[in-house]
Design a protein around this motif. Structure first.
Motif, PDB file in Angstrom:
ATOM      1  N   ALA B  39       0.839  -1.203   0.000  1.00 42.36           N
ATOM      2  CA  ALA B  39       0.000   0.000   0.000  1.00 42.36           C
ATOM      3  C   ALA B  39       0.871   1.248   0.000  1.00 42.36           C
ATOM      4  CB  ALA B  39      -0.928  -0.024   1.208  1.00 42.36           C
ATOM      5  N   GLN B  40       1.950   1.163   0.771  1.00 44.24           N
ATOM      6  CA  GLN B  40       2.873   2.307   0.840  1.00 44.24           C
ATOM      7  C   GLN B  40       3.515   2.579  -0.523  1.00 44.24           C
ATOM      8  OE1 GLN B  40       6.006   2.063   3.766  1.00 44.24           O
ATOM      9  NE2 GLN B  40       4.564   2.754   5.346  1.00 44.24           N
ATOM     10  N   ILE B  41       3.956   1.489  -1.166  1.00 43.54           N
ATOM     11  CA  ILE B  41       4.594   1.645  -2.474  1.00 43.54           C
ATOM     12  C   ILE B  41       3.628   2.284  -3.455  1.00 43.54           C
ATOM     13  CG2 ILE B  41       5.440   0.366  -4.483  1.00 43.54           C
ATOM     14  CD1 ILE B  41       6.683  -1.599  -2.536  1.00 43.54           C
ATOM     15  N   LYS B  42       2.380   1.804  -3.385  1.00 40.75           N
ATOM     16  CA  LYS B  42       1.373   2.311  -4.317  1.00 40.75           C
ATOM     17  C   LYS B  42       1.126   3.799  -4.101  1.00 40.75           C
ATOM     18  CE  LYS B  42      -3.449   2.341  -4.787  1.00 40.75           C
ATOM     19  NZ  LYS B  42      -4.596   2.032  -3.952  1.00 40.75           N
ATOM     20  N   ALA B  43       1.109   4.186  -2.817  1.00 43.56           N
ATOM     21  CA  ALA B  43       0.757   5.559  -2.492  1.00 43.56           C
ATOM     22  C   ALA B  43       1.924   6.524  -2.651  1.00 43.56           C
ATOM     23  CB  ALA B  43       0.213   5.614  -1.062  1.00 43.56           C
ATOM     24  N   MET B  46       6.931   9.702  -6.482  1.00 43.95           N
ATOM     25  CA  MET B  46       8.154   9.192  -7.116  1.00 43.95           C
ATOM     26  C   MET B  46       9.391   9.375  -6.251  1.00 43.95           C
ATOM     27  SD  MET B  46       8.382   7.351  -9.547  1.00 43.95           S
ATOM     28  CE  MET B  46       8.863   6.831 -11.137  1.00 43.95           C
ATOM     29  N   ASP B  47       9.522  10.511  -5.587  1.00 43.69           N
ATOM     30  CA  ASP B  47      10.759  10.748  -4.840  1.00 43.69           C
ATOM     31  C   ASP B  47      10.852   9.912  -3.568  1.00 43.69           C
ATOM     32  OD1 ASP B  47       8.609  12.171  -3.938  1.00 43.69           O
ATOM     33  OD2 ASP B  47       9.850  13.737  -3.022  1.00 43.69           O
ATOM     34  N   GLN B  48       9.721   9.390  -3.081  1.00 43.99           N
ATOM     35  CA  GLN B  48       9.802   8.538  -1.890  1.00 43.99           C
ATOM     36  C   GLN B  48       9.654   7.068  -2.219  1.00 43.99           C
ATOM     37  OE1 GLN B  48       7.058  10.019   1.114  1.00 43.99           O
ATOM     38  NE2 GLN B  48       7.711  12.091   0.552  1.00 43.99           N
ATOM     39  N   LEU B  49       9.478   6.765  -3.508  1.00 43.87           N
ATOM     40  CA  LEU B  49       9.237   5.375  -3.917  1.00 43.87           C
ATOM     41  C   LEU B  49      10.414   4.468  -3.537  1.00 43.87           C
ATOM     42  CD1 LEU B  49       7.199   3.587  -5.224  1.00 43.87           C
ATOM     43  CD2 LEU B  49       8.117   4.170  -7.464  1.00 43.87           C
ATOM     44  N   GLU B  50      11.621   4.980  -3.750  1.00 38.48           N
ATOM     45  CA  GLU B  50      12.781   4.152  -3.454  1.00 38.48           C
ATOM     46  C   GLU B  50      12.823   3.768  -1.992  1.00 38.48           C
ATOM     47  OE1 GLU B  50      16.537   5.433  -4.920  1.00 38.48           O
ATOM     48  OE2 GLU B  50      17.548   3.719  -3.986  1.00 38.48           O
ATOM     49  N   ALA B  51      12.559   4.744  -1.137  1.00 37.89           N
ATOM     50  CA  ALA B  51      12.570   4.478   0.311  1.00 37.89           C
ATOM     51  C   ALA B  51      11.521   3.419   0.654  1.00 37.89           C
ATOM     52  CB  ALA B  51      12.302   5.769   1.075  1.00 37.89           C
ATOM     53  N   PHE B 112      -7.875  -0.552 -19.475  1.00 40.03           N
ATOM     54  CA  PHE B 112      -8.001   0.749 -18.807  1.00 40.03           C
ATOM     55  C   PHE B 112      -8.628   0.646 -17.420  1.00 40.03           C
ATOM     56  CE2 PHE B 112      -8.123   1.374 -23.407  1.00 40.03           C
ATOM     57  CZ  PHE B 112      -6.926   2.080 -23.541  1.00 40.03           C
ATOM     58  N   ASP B 113      -8.896  -0.597 -16.961  1.00 42.31           N
ATOM     59  CA  ASP B 113      -9.438  -0.759 -15.615  1.00 42.31           C
ATOM     60  C   ASP B 113      -8.346  -0.765 -14.564  1.00 42.31           C
ATOM     61  OD1 ASP B 113     -11.801  -0.998 -16.887  1.00 42.31           O
ATOM     62  OD2 ASP B 113     -11.839  -3.192 -16.845  1.00 42.31           O
ATOM     63  N   VAL B 114      -7.102  -0.994 -15.010  1.00 46.38           N
ATOM     64  CA  VAL B 114      -6.009  -1.103 -14.042  1.00 46.38           C
ATOM     65  C   VAL B 114      -4.927  -0.097 -14.375  1.00 46.38           C
ATOM     66  CG1 VAL B 114      -6.370  -3.542 -13.510  1.00 46.38           C
ATOM     67  CG2 VAL B 114      -4.974  -2.883 -15.478  1.00 46.38           C
ATOM     68  N   LYS B 115      -4.074   0.153 -13.367  1.00 45.19           N
ATOM     69  CA  LYS B 115      -2.974   1.083 -13.605  1.00 45.19           C
ATOM     70  C   LYS B 115      -1.687   0.436 -13.135  1.00 45.19           C
ATOM     71  CE  LYS B 115      -1.925   5.975 -13.072  1.00 45.19           C
ATOM     72  NZ  LYS B 115      -1.093   5.868 -14.253  1.00 45.19           N
ATOM     73  N   LYS B 116      -0.615   0.641 -13.889  1.00 44.06           N
ATOM     74  CA  LYS B 116       0.677   0.070 -13.561  1.00 44.06           C
ATOM     75  C   LYS B 116       1.363   0.938 -12.515  1.00 44.06           C
ATOM     76  CE  LYS B 116       2.692  -2.003 -17.286  1.00 44.06           C
ATOM     77  NZ  LYS B 116       3.453  -1.987 -18.533  1.00 44.06           N
ATOM     78  N   ILE B 117       2.084   0.323 -11.614  1.00 45.86           N
ATOM     79  CA  ILE B 117       2.939   1.114 -10.715  1.00 45.86           C
ATOM     80  C   ILE B 117       4.210   1.428 -11.479  1.00 45.86           C
ATOM     81  CG2 ILE B 117       4.266   1.085  -8.581  1.00 45.86           C
ATOM     82  CD1 ILE B 117       2.092  -0.729  -7.434  1.00 45.86           C
ATOM     83  N   ASN B 118       4.443   2.681 -11.734  1.00 46.26           N
ATOM     84  CA  ASN B 118       5.530   3.073 -12.642  1.00 46.26           C
ATOM     85  C   ASN B 118       6.875   3.137 -11.958  1.00 46.26           C
ATOM     86  OD1 ASN B 118       4.429   3.251 -15.217  1.00 46.26           O
ATOM     87  ND2 ASN B 118       3.299   5.100 -14.591  1.00 46.26           N
ATOM     88  N   LEU B 119       7.919   2.880 -12.743  1.00 45.65           N
ATOM     89  CA  LEU B 119       9.290   2.905 -12.229  1.00 45.65           C
ATOM     90  C   LEU B 119      10.142   3.757 -13.146  1.00 45.65           C
ATOM     91  CD1 LEU B 119       9.795  -0.911 -11.668  1.00 45.65           C
ATOM     92  CD2 LEU B 119       9.300   0.766  -9.906  1.00 45.65           C
ATOM     93  N   ASN B 120      11.303   4.160 -12.647  1.00 44.56           N
ATOM     94  CA  ASN B 120      12.298   4.712 -13.564  1.00 44.56           C
ATOM     95  C   ASN B 120      13.525   3.809 -13.556  1.00 44.56           C
ATOM     96  OD1 ASN B 120      13.764   5.283 -11.282  1.00 44.56           O
ATOM     97  ND2 ASN B 120      13.035   7.389 -11.159  1.00 44.56           N
ATOM     98  N   ASN B 121      14.510   4.115 -14.401  1.00 49.14           N
ATOM     99  CA  ASN B 121      15.657   3.210 -14.553  1.00 49.14           C
ATOM    100  C   ASN B 121      16.459   3.050 -13.273  1.00 49.14           C
ATOM    101  OD1 ASN B 121      15.276   2.287 -17.067  1.00 49.14           O
ATOM    102  ND2 ASN B 121      16.441   3.925 -18.073  1.00 49.14           N
TER     103      ASN B 121
END
Lengths: 362, 547
Positions: B39-43, B46-51, B112-121
């Motif tokens: 849930a945390q990752i989803k929410a 971008m700048d806190q995703l890594e943490a 279009f019912d779902v959304k991907k959790i996006n990442l960068n390189n």
């Protein structure tokens, strides 16, 4: 029949007379009588009878070594097949450019396998005299080398039987290989001419039949001459008491070798006569089963009688033709039963049975 | 839980139930740390995703590495409608989705019912690190090994550091050597000459193809004709190591050939050993021996048909069944035919050949002329991987073992039982044995039955290697006679030695001559050998030899 050779061979005279009769009359009736005549023999029957006669010749060869010298060769099929292949190679070259691929030099299977040129051991087979030479030499030399090795080191009895079987088995495996240059699995077939005569024509068939019948008669006389000669008596003595003959100063292995090579050559000639009449030669002739069947013919007819071999070969093969036509699945049962019953109850074969009857009647 | 015994106490059963209930509650609870982390990752922005990901990776749970992998692969999605986190595999027009936590299948969802959790390189690199570290620290040694192998394919400084760190804690020897290998391979590119030399020293004990490739690379030249490896010391060491490795590879391939040869020899020995008794001891040429083997093979087939649900066990039923059936048929042959032909070996050859034709046709009539396939139990299939260069197939190994077992048993029967004593007595001097009160007729029948029964057992083994068909016996009969004759008639040890040496010789000839030619060469060799030693490798001595 006043051959001095056959004076004491009444049964032989009868069998030979019968062979001579069919040798003369079967081709004549085939060629001269109209098809509607009840005495007419179809070309198919002529070929079939011709095949039986080549088997009779082969059985004669077998009886000579087994019946008179006690060498139970389980490899005589190999000598037969070698003679057959020599003839087959000649017939193959006779096809010329009439093969499927139309190559004037290479047989079809070599074209198919992309062989660039005729292998060295196929050279000369376009000449009939060379083929005739090879028909005699190929089985003769193999028998000489093999026999020389085996008899010199006194391999006898069962051991000899087993290594002759190994010999034909090794050749079977070799001839199955495409690389051998003998047509592999399919062997040699699709022949057209022999000496320029069309193999399919009744005239050629009749001539081949007459040649086969004459060969059987000649071979019989030769075998009778051999077994009645001093050499034959020594050979028979070797069969009965090898050690004593050796102690008497005879070179046992030389006598055995002589008779073995002679027999192999006869077998080779039988093979050469077989191939043009049947139209194919393939590695199955090298199978141990084929060699064992020859032994059955001789055993059924009666060993060490010569004429018994002829009778046995013709009867068993006639039975085979009948059985495999009507009840194919019964043939092996029948052959198996013949093996067992003849060894158990007819040690002298059918001829022996007949002779016992005659003695009892007298 | 599968090893719960039926008679365990009611108390422990109760405890188990309680535990199960707790587990159920645990997954359903909102307090699941994995669910919270996801849930945390989803929410997370971008700048806190890594943490968030870093923190998620610290959770001790078997699902974590899989979820991280799903995230890395872009398979971690959430439903727009209710925000439920799912894993999705591309399907037509959308995704086949499953609950990310429980793995429960949820059918398909539209694109279009779902959304991907996006990442960068940068995040992807971090994820790879994390997954590697997690798998590297997995409790399952197999997972660790896979992780090391994956990491050694693309070694970067961070993975190498991870591997180095793991090296200190790793206990499993296989994983340990895989880590060492990966490190050494990476060290070959080290700028430090000492490192490279040390790496080569580690690698010289290896046999894998990648090691050979890496070492070969050291010896290559570039287009200008200069060596890629500047240091000649390193080149020489690498060359020496390669020679060593190649010698070892050759040794292993030799070992493998010997093994194949021995297993082929085992088949030959099994086929010939019954014959060694009937032919060697009794002097009977039993041409139906091959068909008795065929009967054993068909017995295996029938037993498998009768117990289709116990394929694993069917062999253990088939072995005694095949022994009995072949032995009974053998005794019938002896009583019905052979006893009238003693002392006339050539006649027994002909009569038993008739029997063999009869049996072949009988089988053809009953089972059809087509080959029947006998299935191999799972414990017999597969192979043992000794190292990268050497793996041995299990069924051949078992047949080798089985052959030795049968041989040992037969030897014991002949040496230690009353039947064995009587068999040897009759074989040596029939008349004398009879005078001593040995029932020779019964002994003959029993001996023939024993030899035939062993042929049946050999048939069971053969059914595991080749197709079962009416011609099975024919293809082995010539070989079997060769083995007996080569070994020396009347000598079981001779049969063993002959079978194994012919098998090994065959396999060593095969690469040079091809399978068929190898067989021909072996046959020709035996034909010539018999000339030199007409009584085989180990001829019988003394009075019995003359009989």
């Amino acid at each position: 029949m006043t051959f001095p050779l056959l004076q004491n061979d009444k049964s032989g005279q009868i069998v030979l007379a019968a062979v001579a009769l069919i040798t003369v009359f079967v081709p004549l009736f085939n060629l001269l009588l109209p098809e509607s005549s009840p005495l007419h023999f179809s070309t198919y029957t002529v070929s079939l009878l011709g095949k039986y006669l080549t088997y009779a010749l082969l059985a004669l060869a077998m009886d000579l070594v087994w019946g008179y010298c006690g060498i139970l060769s389980l490899g005589h099929g190999a000598f037969f097949a070698l003679g057959g292949y020599a003839m087959g190679m000649y017939l193959m070259r006779q096809i010329g450019d009439r093969g499927v691929y139309g190559n004037p030099v290479l047989p079809d299977f070599m074209v198919f396998l992309n062989w660039p040129e005729l292998p060295w051991y196929w050279q000369g087979f376009d000449q009939f005299w060379f083929a005739l030479l090879m028909i005699v030499l190929a089985p003769g030399i193999l028998a000489f080398v093999f026999g020389w090795l085996a008899f010199r080191s006194r391999v006898t009895g069962v051991y000899l039987s087993i290594i002759t079987q190994a010999l034909t088995y090794a050749l079977l495996l070799a001839f199955f290989r495409n690389e051998m240059g003998f047509g592999g699995n399919n062997g040699l077939t699709d022949f057209k001419d022999i000496l320029g005569f069309n193999l399919q024509s009744s005239g050629t068939r009749a001539a081949l039949f007459a040649a086969t019948g004459s060969s059987v008669i000649l071979a019989y006389l030769a075998c009778r001459y051999v077994v009645d000669s001093k050499l034959g008596r020594v050979v028979t003595a070797i069969r009965d008491q090898e050690a004593r003959v050796r102690f008497l100063g005879y070179k046992v292995e030389m006598f055995k070798l002589w008779i073995f090579v002679f027999s192999a050559v006869l077998a080779g000639i039988a093979g050469a006569l077989y191939v043009p009449q049947v139209g194919i030669i393939n590695p199955s002739e090298f199978s141990p089963l084929a060699s064992l069947e020859i032994v059955v013919w001789v055993a059924v007819g009666g060993r060490s009688t010569l004429y018994g071999a002829i009778v046995g070969a013709i009867l068993v093969n006639y039975g085979k033709t009948v059985f495999t036509a009507i009840l194919p699945e019964v043939w092996l049962f029948a052959l198996g039963a013949i093996f067992v019953l003849v060894t158990l109850f007819l040690p002298d074969g059918l001829v022996g049975l007949w002779q016992r009857r005659k003695e009892e009647a007298a | 839980m599968s090893d719960m015994k039926p008679h365990s106490s009611p108390l422990s059963a109760l405890l188990l139930l309680l535990l199960l209930a707790l587990c159920r509650i645990g997954t359903a609870q909102a307090g699941d740390p994995v669910a919270e982390g996801l849930a945390q990752i989803k929410a997370a922005p971008m700048d806190q995703l890594e943490a968030s990901i870093q923190q998620f990776a610290t959770i001790q749970d078997a699902r974590v590495p899989k979820l991280l992998q799903a995230l890395l692969d872009g398979r971690l999605l959430y439903q727009k409608a209710d925000g439920r986190i799912v894993t999705g595999d591309s399907a037509d027009d959308g995704y086949a989705i499953a609950d990310a936590l429980s793995g429960e299948k949820l059918g398909t969802a539209g694109r279009f019912d779902v959304k991907k959790i996006n990442l960068n390189n940068a995040l992807r690199a971090t994820l790879r690190q994390l997954i590697g570290r997690l798998e590297l620290n997995s409790t399952d040694a197999h997972v660790r090994l896979k992780a090391v192998e994956a990491m050694s394919l693309a070694p970067d400084p961070e993975t190498l550091a991870l591997l180095l760190a793991r090296l200190g804690q790793e206990q499993d020897p296989k994983v340990l050597s895989a880590i060492r290998l990966a490190l050494a391979l990476a060290d070959l590119n080290s700028p430090d000459k000492a490192h490279r030399l040390k790496a080569i020293a580690t690698l010289r004990t290896e046999v894998g193809a990648d090691v050979v490739n890496h070492l070969n690379a050291l010896l290559e030249k570039n287009e200008a004709g200069e060596y890629l490896e500047p240091d000649s010391d390193v080149r020489h060491t690498a060359e020496a190591a390669l020679t060593e490795i190649k010698a070892r590879l050759q040794l292993y391939s030799g070992v493998e050939t010997v093994f194949f040869g021995l297993s082929l020899g085992a088949v030959l020995v099994l086929a010939a050993i019954g014959l060694a008794i009937t032919f060697g001891v009794m002097g009977i040429i039993n041409m139906a021996h091959g068909e008795l083997m065929m009967l054993g093979a068909y017995t295996t087939y029938v037993v498998q048909q009768l117990m289709p649900n116990h394929l694993e066990l069917s062999l253990f039923v088939a072995i005694p069944a095949a022994f009995l059936i072949s032995a009974l048929v053998g005794i019938a042959i002896e009583r019905g035919i052979i006893r009238f032909l003693y002392g006339r070996p050539l006649e027994t050859l002909l009569a038993t050949f008739g029997v063999s034709l009869f049996l072949q046709q009988a089988v053809r009539s009953i089972f059809s002329p087509l080959n029947r396939s006998v299935s191999t139990p799972a414990w017999m299939s597969g192979s043992v991987q000794i190292n990268d260069a050497l793996s041995l197939t299990l069924n051949r190994f078992y047949i080798l073992l089985f052959c030795l077992l049968v041989f040992a048993l037969l030897l014991q029967i002949l040496k230690r039982t009353r039947l064995g004593l009587e068999v040897r007595a009759v074989a040596q001097n029939r008349a004398m044995a009879k005078a001593m009160g040995i029932p020779t007729e019964r002994v003959d029948a029993m001996t023939f039955g024993l030899g035939s029964g062993i042929a049946g057992v050999a048939g069971v083994a053969l059914s595991q290697l080749t197709n079962v068909g009416p011609n099975l016996g024919q293809s082995y009969i010539v070989d079997s006679f060769m083995v007996v004759v080569f070994g020396g008639v009347g000598n079981l040890w001779g049969t063993l030695v002959a079978g194994f040496s012919l098998g090994v010789a065959n396999k060593f000839l095969e690469p040079y001559a091809g399978a068929v030619l190898a067989k021909i060469l072996v046959l020709v060799f035996i034909i010539i050998f018999i000339q030199k030693r007409p009584r085989g490798l180990f001829p019988q001595k003394g009075r019995a030899a003359e009989a």
